[in-house]
Design a protein around this motif. Structure first.
Motif, mmCIF file in Angstrom:
data_model
loop_
_atom_site.group_PDB
_atom_site.id
_atom_site.type_symbol
_atom_site.label_atom_id
_atom_site.label_comp_id
_atom_site.label_asym_id
_atom_site.label_seq_id
_atom_site.Cartn_x
_atom_site.Cartn_y
_atom_site.Cartn_z
ATOM 1 N N VAL A 107 0.861 -1.178 0.000
ATOM 2 C CA VAL A 107 0.000 0.000 0.000
ATOM 3 C C VAL A 107 0.900 1.232 0.000
ATOM 4 N N ASP A 133 -9.833 -6.089 1.196
ATOM 5 C CA ASP A 133 -9.555 -5.165 0.096
ATOM 6 C C ASP A 133 -8.896 -3.935 0.683
ATOM 7 N N PRO A 185 -7.399 -0.210 0.963
ATOM 8 C CA PRO A 185 -7.911 1.053 0.429
ATOM 9 C C PRO A 185 -6.953 1.701 -0.554
ATOM 10 N N ASP A 186 -7.531 2.561 -1.362
ATOM 11 C CA ASP A 186 -6.739 3.386 -2.266
ATOM 12 C C ASP A 186 -6.323 4.654 -1.524
ATOM 13 N N GLU A 194 -6.719 9.643 2.534
ATOM 14 C CA GLU A 194 -7.721 8.684 3.009
ATOM 15 C C GLU A 194 -7.553 8.490 4.515
#
Length: 169
Positions: free
Chosen positions: A36, A87, A89-90, A98
């Motif tokens: 990430v 999943d 996060p973006d 975010e």
């Protein structure tokens, strides 16, 4: 770049401990290991005492006792099926990262656990910050298959920091 960890110190023992720097290092390692981006996210970490975390634990979990760490994800990110990786996060843009959520950590409980395990407090707190971050990212340990996934992920992240697997006895 490092993830933005907004650290709120309520118990001054955390200030002298260097919680902000430790949390930034732990979160950076976790996000990198999970693939990430380390920028584009924010979270809040509160360093408090057992009395405050007991109140939070009572208010949010119905358990009026101190605990080591609590987390509140900003949104539900859990995997659809047990044992699956959530999943992730973006990242948000630099001007609007975010928000992953909030983590609280309690001094006395962390110190007692570190002493009982005969490990440095910094190592234990690093583990707990990573544990809290994984909860913000949708990991959980309610059932055995998810617990195994979360513990394996924690151990892998800690290894990148040169720290031992806390689940090895």
């Amino acid at each position: 770049m490092e993830p933005l960890v907004d650290t709120l110190i309520e118990d001054p023992r955390w200030e002298g401990f260097g919680l902000a720097a430790l949390a930034t290092r732990a979160c950076d390692a976790a996000l990198r290991e999970l693939g990430v981006p380390v920028q584009g996210f924010t979270l809040c970490l509160m360093g408090c005492d057992d009395a405050h975390i007991a109140t939070l634990n009572a208010d949010f979990r119905g358990k009026p006792t101190p605990t080591n760490v609590l987390s509140w994800p900003s949104e539900e990110r859990a995997a659809e099926y047990a044992g699956e990786v959530p999943d992730l996060p973006d990242a948000g843009p630099a001007d609007n990262p975010e928000n992953l959520g909030d983590i609280a950590i309690a001094w006395e409980t962390c110190m007692a656990e570190a002493e009982a395990a005969t490990k440095p407090m910094a190592d234990h707190v690093t583990h707990l910050v990573i544990h809290g971050l994984l909860h913000l990212l949708g990991y959980d340990h309610i059932d055995d298959i998810d617990a195994t996934l979360m513990e394996t992920t924690e151990a892998r992240i800690l290894e990148t920091l040169g720290l031992a697997n806390p689940y090895d006895n």
